[in-house]
Design a protein around this motif. Structure first.
Motif, PDB file in Angstrom:
ATOM      1  N   TYR A 222      71.863  84.018   7.363  1.00 57.66           N
ATOM      2  CA  TYR A 222      70.841  83.236   8.318  1.00 57.66           C
ATOM      3  C   TYR A 222      69.886  84.259   8.757  1.00 57.66           C
ATOM      4  O   TYR A 222      70.373  85.526   9.179  1.00 57.66           O
ATOM      5  CB  TYR A 222      71.703  82.835   9.449  1.00 57.66           C
TER       6      TYR A 222
ATOM      7  N   ASN B 291      75.304  80.451  14.159  1.00 57.00           N
ATOM      8  CA  ASN B 291      73.914  79.979  13.412  1.00 57.00           C
ATOM      9  C   ASN B 291      74.005  79.339  12.117  1.00 57.00           C
ATOM     10  O   ASN B 291      74.635  79.772  11.255  1.00 57.00           O
ATOM     11  CB  ASN B 291      72.921  81.279  13.410  1.00 57.00           C
TER      12      ASN B 291
ATOM     13  N   ARG C  76      67.295  85.153  11.432  1.00 57.30           N
ATOM     14  CA  ARG C  76      67.160  84.549  13.166  1.00 57.30           C
ATOM     15  C   ARG C  76      65.552  84.109  13.324  1.00 57.30           C
ATOM     16  O   ARG C  76      65.085  83.021  13.881  1.00 57.30           O
ATOM     17  CB  ARG C  76      67.536  85.436  13.829  1.00 57.30           C
TER      18      ARG C  76
END
Length: 89
Positions: free
Chosen positions: A61, A50, A63
């Motif tokens: 990151y 990601n 989500r």
């Protein structure tokens, strides 16, 4: 900001994963692991990573938002993310 080549590499991997997804599931169901080994390495979904949609940063990151923690904080402070505001007490 991540290199453009790194971002492009992730896009290419995602495209390969999508292309070979059906074939991978079929080969796994059959138990044909030799044919599974013959598929490209980057066709494995495990190799995806990601990245922040804005900067391409691979670490930190989030989500739920698809961006890194740094971009999240900046955008939240500017009021660009609906429903998010800085806590104060």
């Amino acid at each position: 900001m991540a290199k453009e080549s790194m971002k492009a590499r992730e896009v290419k991997r995602a495209r390969l994963v999508k292309k070979y997804a059906a074939k991978r599931t079929q080969l796994k169901a059959e138990g044909n692991y030799d044919a599974l080994q013959a598929l490209p390495k980057n066709a494995s979904p495990v190799r995806l990573h990601n990245r922040c949609k804005v900067t391409g940063r691979p670490k930190g990151y989030m989500r739920q938002f698809g961006i890194s923690r740094i971009q999240f904080r900046e955008m939240a402070s500017q009021g660009l993310i609906p429903g998010i505001k800085k806590a104060s007490w």
